[in-house]
Structure formats: C-alpha cells, structure tokens
Design a protein around this motif. Structure first.
Motif, mmCIF file in Angstrom:
data_model
loop_
_atom_site.group_PDB
_atom_site.id
_atom_site.type_symbol
_atom_site.label_atom_id
_atom_site.label_comp_id
_atom_site.label_asym_id
_atom_site.label_seq_id
_atom_site.Cartn_x
_atom_site.Cartn_y
_atom_site.Cartn_z
ATOM 1 N N SER A 144 0.847 -1.189 0.000
ATOM 2 C CA SER A 144 0.000 0.000 0.000
ATOM 3 C C SER A 144 0.881 1.237 0.000
ATOM 4 C CB SER A 144 -0.919 -0.001 1.234
ATOM 5 O OG SER A 144 -1.741 1.147 1.238
ATOM 6 N N THR A 146 1.150 5.403 -0.144
ATOM 7 C CA THR A 146 0.405 6.640 0.096
ATOM 8 C C THR A 146 0.892 7.724 -0.865
ATOM 9 O OG1 THR A 146 0.074 6.114 2.426
ATOM 10 C CG2 THR A 146 -0.184 8.416 1.766
ATOM 11 N N ASN A 169 -3.401 -0.960 -10.391
ATOM 12 C CA ASN A 169 -3.527 0.402 -9.860
ATOM 13 C C ASN A 169 -2.347 1.315 -10.204
ATOM 14 O OD1 ASN A 169 -6.083 -0.078 -8.779
ATOM 15 N ND2 ASN A 169 -5.210 -0.879 -6.880
ATOM 16 N N THR A 188 1.387 6.473 -11.395
ATOM 17 C CA THR A 188 0.008 6.925 -11.218
ATOM 18 C C THR A 188 -0.019 8.342 -10.682
ATOM 19 O OG1 THR A 188 -2.132 6.395 -10.201
ATOM 20 C CG2 THR A 188 -0.180 6.069 -8.841
ATOM 21 N N SER A 190 -3.102 9.100 -9.297
ATOM 22 C CA SER A 190 -4.172 8.917 -8.322
ATOM 23 C C SER A 190 -3.596 9.137 -6.921
ATOM 24 C CB SER A 190 -4.761 7.513 -8.414
ATOM 25 O OG SER A 190 -5.362 7.299 -9.670
ATOM 26 N N THR A 191 -4.410 9.630 -6.017
ATOM 27 C CA THR A 191 -3.908 9.953 -4.686
ATOM 28 C C THR A 191 -4.639 9.150 -3.608
ATOM 29 O OG1 THR A 191 -5.450 11.825 -4.504
ATOM 30 C CG2 THR A 191 -3.255 12.275 -5.399
ATOM 31 N N SER A 193 -4.347 6.248 -0.329
ATOM 32 C CA SER A 193 -3.673 4.977 -0.073
ATOM 33 C C SER A 193 -4.004 4.022 -1.214
ATOM 34 C CB SER A 193 -4.134 4.388 1.259
ATOM 35 O OG SER A 193 -3.498 3.162 1.509
ATOM 36 N N ILE A 194 -2.995 3.666 -1.991
ATOM 37 C CA ILE A 194 -3.190 2.867 -3.198
ATOM 38 C C ILE A 194 -2.568 1.491 -3.010
ATOM 39 C CG2 ILE A 194 -2.695 2.718 -5.677
ATOM 40 C CD1 ILE A 194 -2.547 5.756 -5.702
ATOM 41 N N SER A 195 -3.370 0.460 -3.197
ATOM 42 C CA SER A 195 -2.872 -0.906 -3.125
ATOM 43 C C SER A 195 -2.275 -1.279 -4.473
ATOM 44 C CB SER A 195 -4.001 -1.869 -2.757
ATOM 45 O OG SER A 195 -3.526 -3.204 -2.718
ATOM 46 N N VAL A 196 -0.973 -1.500 -4.495
ATOM 47 C CA VAL A 196 -0.252 -1.758 -5.743
ATOM 48 C C VAL A 196 0.215 -3.216 -5.766
ATOM 49 C CG1 VAL A 196 1.736 -1.153 -7.167
ATOM 50 C CG2 VAL A 196 0.540 0.628 -5.864
ATOM 51 N N SER A 212 6.589 7.593 -3.754
ATOM 52 C CA SER A 212 5.673 8.686 -4.116
ATOM 53 C C SER A 212 6.300 10.027 -3.747
ATOM 54 C CB SER A 212 4.322 8.532 -3.420
ATOM 55 O OG SER A 212 4.459 8.622 -2.009
#
Length: 214
Positions: A144, A146, A169, A188, A190-191, A193-196, A212
C-alpha cells in the motif's frame, strides 16, 4: 496600497521518459546521452534500476552511487532479491538536473552486472524527498503506497527469467529485458492509499519497489 500575490504552482507534473538496457557485465554502467526530458529549473530526474549480478557478491547496498549529468543522485530505495545462487536487485535514485535534455547516467555497482533503467522526470514538486517508499520481495508483490494530494507514485519491478509484468492500480510504462532480467516501470497520479500489485509469470526471483512524491 500593497497587495499580497500568491502564486500557486499547481500539482506536481510527472513525465515518463524512456527505458534503456545496458549490455556487458561491469561494475560501472554508463548510459551515454540518455534522454532525461525537457529542461526545467526544478526538474527532478528519477532513475529506476534493475540489475542482475554477473560475478562477485552484492554488498548491503548493490548500487553504491549514481550520477546524472555529473550530478550526484540520492538513493530513494533499494531491494535485494536472492534465491539460491541467483541474485538481482532493484534500486531507485533521483537528482535535480535543471539543464539539458540528455545526460550521461553512470551507475557504480558493488559487483559486475547488467542493468536496465527506467527514467522519469517531475516538476512542480513541493519537496524532492520521496513522501513514501515501499518494497517487496515476497510473492504476491503487493504493498500500500500513500500518494499525497497533487502528487504521484512510481513503481519498479524486475527479476530473473520473467517474461512480462502486469500492474494493478499503476499504469505500465515499460516492460523490457536485458538478458534474462526484465524491468518494468509504472506510475500513477491517483492519490490516497493505493494498493499496488506487480505480477509476473514466474512468481519468484523478483521484487518490487515503490515511491511517491508531492
């Protein structure tokens, strides 16, 4: 009457530039006149590195230094993958390089090896220091990350005998091989918490590195 003028630089702008492969097994890898994109006073050049060992032994830090156009880069993260006698490693470095559209990128390695690099640049950053980093060398490669508002995330994956990568993602930008080592870069805007997840056909002998900025 004086007025206070506030200039909003807006969100950070990330640009994927290129993917390069280096043949030969030496401890110094030079990518001559590598494209680093449009020049800008605040341009941060980010280099993701996937290396495979030819001979010798990795130290705790397999990439000891990186220069971009003669400017020393700062290490963002590193991940060693060892399985039996096979050793590969991922690393990421970044430096503010304000001038030029190409540069010599020089990697100093702890042992002889081959390298793939993935290059991005970014402008409009509030800080050149990564806001979050994650790494993984155990399947499934899932972490995950951020990504702050107005920022972006970058993913790097690589390993031995891997034919291709699939990202969840993150948008894949490169997927190419130097010998038996396949490097893949993704990103990405996208903002939150992203599960990658980075998935490969082999499932082992690989690793993932995330970062990030904002």
């Amino acid at each position: 009457m004086s007025r206070l003028i506030i200039i909003d630089s807006g969100p950070a702008v990330l640009t994927y530039v290129t993917h390069l492969e280096q043949a030969g097994g030496t401890s110094t890898q030079t990518f001559t006149s590598a494209s680093i994109g449009t020049a800008a006073a605040d341009r941060l050049v980010i280099v993701g590195i996937v290396i495979g060992k030819d001979a010798g032994t990795w130290s705790a830090n397999p990439v000891s230094s990186v220069t971009i156009g003669g400017i020393s880069a700062t290490q963002v993260g590193s991940q060693i993958l060892c399985e039996g006698t096979t050793t590969a490693a991922l690393s990421m470095f970044a430096a503010t390089v304000p001038t030029g559209t190409t540069a010599n990128i020089v990697l100093s390695l702890a042992a002889n090896g081959v390298a793939d690099i993935v290059i991005w640049n970014a402008t409009g950053l509030s800080s050149t220091t990564a806001s979050d980093t994650k790494s993984d060398n155990a399947t499934p490669f899932t972490q995950s990350l951020t990504v702050p508002t107005g920022g972006f995330g970058i993913g790097l994956a690589g390993g031995e005998t891997v034919t291709s990568w699939t990202w969840t993602n993150l948008t894949e930008r490169s997927d190419a091989a130097s010998g038996i080592y396949v490097a893949s870069g993704a990103d990405t805007t996208s903002t939150g918490s992203i599960s990658v997840t980075a998935t490969n056909a082999v499932g082992t002998r690989a690793a993932m590195l995330l970062a990030s900025w904002v």
